[in-house]
Design a protein around this motif. Structure first.
Motif, mmCIF file in Angstrom:
data_model
loop_
_atom_site.group_PDB
_atom_site.id
_atom_site.type_symbol
_atom_site.label_atom_id
_atom_site.label_comp_id
_atom_site.label_asym_id
_atom_site.label_seq_id
_atom_site.Cartn_x
_atom_site.Cartn_y
_atom_site.Cartn_z
ATOM 1 N N UNK A 127 0.853 -1.186 0.000
ATOM 2 C CA UNK A 127 0.000 0.000 0.000
ATOM 3 C C UNK A 127 0.893 1.242 0.000
ATOM 4 N N UNK A 128 0.639 2.181 -0.923
ATOM 5 C CA UNK A 128 1.594 3.263 -1.161
ATOM 6 C C UNK A 128 0.935 4.639 -1.120
ATOM 7 N N UNK A 129 1.581 5.545 -0.363
ATOM 8 C CA UNK A 129 1.234 6.961 -0.357
ATOM 9 C C UNK A 129 2.253 7.698 -1.239
ATOM 10 N N UNK A 130 1.766 8.585 -2.113
ATOM 11 C CA UNK A 130 2.646 9.337 -3.008
ATOM 12 C C UNK A 130 2.334 10.820 -2.877
ATOM 13 N N UNK A 131 3.354 11.603 -2.520
ATOM 14 C CA UNK A 131 3.205 13.044 -2.324
ATOM 15 C C UNK A 131 4.041 13.767 -3.377
ATOM 16 N N UNK A 132 3.376 14.278 -4.400
ATOM 17 C CA UNK A 132 4.034 15.031 -5.475
ATOM 18 C C UNK A 132 3.933 16.515 -5.126
ATOM 19 N N UNK A 133 5.060 17.200 -5.135
ATOM 20 C CA UNK A 133 5.068 18.596 -4.684
ATOM 21 C C UNK A 133 4.615 19.594 -5.746
ATOM 22 N N UNK A 134 4.024 19.085 -6.827
ATOM 23 C CA UNK A 134 3.477 19.954 -7.860
ATOM 24 C C UNK A 134 4.340 20.082 -9.086
ATOM 25 N N UNK A 135 5.517 19.443 -9.064
ATOM 26 C CA UNK A 135 6.375 19.497 -10.252
ATOM 27 C C UNK A 135 6.017 18.384 -11.239
ATOM 28 N N UNK A 136 5.304 17.349 -10.749
ATOM 29 C CA UNK A 136 4.884 16.269 -11.627
ATOM 30 C C UNK A 136 5.899 15.173 -11.805
ATOM 31 N N UNK A 137 6.874 15.058 -10.893
ATOM 32 C CA UNK A 137 7.866 13.993 -11.024
ATOM 33 C C UNK A 137 7.343 12.641 -10.566
ATOM 34 N N UNK A 138 6.263 12.645 -9.757
ATOM 35 C CA UNK A 138 5.682 11.397 -9.271
ATOM 36 C C UNK A 138 4.248 11.199 -9.738
ATOM 37 N N UNK A 139 3.766 12.085 -10.587
ATOM 38 C CA UNK A 139 2.350 12.056 -10.956
ATOM 39 C C UNK A 139 1.959 10.772 -11.676
ATOM 40 N N UNK A 140 2.893 10.142 -12.356
ATOM 41 C CA UNK A 140 2.590 8.919 -13.098
ATOM 42 C C UNK A 140 2.847 7.657 -12.290
ATOM 43 N N UNK A 141 3.245 7.790 -11.045
ATOM 44 C CA UNK A 141 3.485 6.616 -10.199
ATOM 45 C C UNK A 141 2.174 5.977 -9.786
ATOM 46 N N UNK A 142 2.134 4.650 -9.805
ATOM 47 C CA UNK A 142 0.987 3.970 -9.241
ATOM 48 C C UNK A 142 0.907 4.257 -7.757
#
Length: 297
Positions: free
Chosen positions: A141-156
């Motif tokens: 189970x994964x939490x993903x926090x993208x700071x608005x630059x979009x470097x993690x936006x495509x991560x599941x």
């Protein structure tokens, strides 16, 4: 796979206290919040890898660290190995070690992005570990926090946010759904409230769901009300180039290539000779050495 779960076994994602037994010995995984650890902890891990494992540290796509080739008896690693890991400070909650899966944009708070999400990630981890109910989440189970630059936006992901400005972020639920924009201070509580709702409906035992996307609605019912995706989240960025990069505070950060994510003893020694106080493991299986006082190498 949305709406179904073909598995009929419990999650087996490895940790220090629940190793995976491979042909070359036991494998353990250390969860790092946003990939962050101190240079001292990295030095300690390098020594532990030499004393107890195969001498290497392996970086993962979730910005964690694995050790492998560890001796074991009946699937259990030695007590002195566990004690050494605990002494690094990287195992703050044995009961929750498997669920501390929190990714944060690696350069957050230093270069670019809409907001510094490092404090959000740390507070999320604290609240996660404080509540016994969350120990039942699957180790994937994964939490993903993208700071608005979009470097993690495509991560599941299962739950997460994407910052839209310096004070707010839009909630994400599974691969499909977007929630409201909330203040950054409220993000940890909002995400954990959603995680608690998921636990209530995920089922029990070996048939329990691991991911929000496995719910029949892909998690829409957890939100109660879907929101349109904020236009400010329609961004994406590539990993930073290797080498020295100027931080916004006048210091610098070095992005270090770790071929195939295999941090050998020699490479770890070179990294530690250049590092400041902190090191960041990235989701691209590389290292960042932030807050360096020199910008010219």
């Amino acid at each position: 796979m949305t709406g179904s779960s073909p598995r009929h076994h419990a999650d087996r994602c490895p940790g220090v206290l629940r190793p995976w037994i491979a042909d070359d010995g036991a494998l353990v995984r250390l969860r790092l919040i946003g990939g962050a650890l101190s240079a001292q902890a990295l030095a300690d891990l390098a020594l532990i890898a030499g004393d107890h494992a195969d001498g290497h540290l392996y970086l993962t796509k979730r910005a964690n660290v694995q050790l492998r080739g560890i001796k074991h008896v009946d699937g259990n690693v030695p007590d002195d190995f566990v004690d050494a890991i605990k002494a690094t400070g990287l195992l703050p909650s044995p009961s929750h070690e498997l669920v501390r899966n929190i990714m944060v944009s690696p350069l957050s708070g230093r270069i670019g992005g809409q907001a510094d999400l490092r404090p959000v990630g740390q507070r999320l981890d604290e609240l996660l570990c404080d509540d016994p109910v969350f120990a039942d989440l699957a180790g994937r189970f994964l939490f993903v926090l993208d700071d608005g630059r979009g470097d993690l936006v495509d991560r599941g992901l299962d739950l997460g946010v994407m910052a839209v400005d310096a004070g707010g972020a839009q909630i994400r639920v599974g691969a499909q759904h977007w929630g409201e924009v909330v203040e950054l201070d409220a993000v940890p509580e909002v995400l954990l409230d959603l995680a608690r709702r998921f636990i209530e409906v995920r089922g029990h035992g070996d048939d329990a769901l691991w991911h929000i996307d496995e719910l029949p609605d892909g998690g829409a019912d957890l939100l109660g009300l879907n929101h349109a995706r904020d236009l400010r989240t329609q961004v994406a960025s590539l990993p930073a180039p290797y080498g020295l990069i100027a931080q916004e505070d006048g210091r610098s950060v070095e992005h270090v290539d770790v071929p195939d994510g295999d941090l050998t003893h020699d490479l770890a020694t070179q990294v530690l000779a250049r590092a400041g106080r902190d090191v960041i493991v990235t989701p691209w299986r590389s290292l960042l050495l932030p807050d360096l006082e020199h910008a010219d190498g």
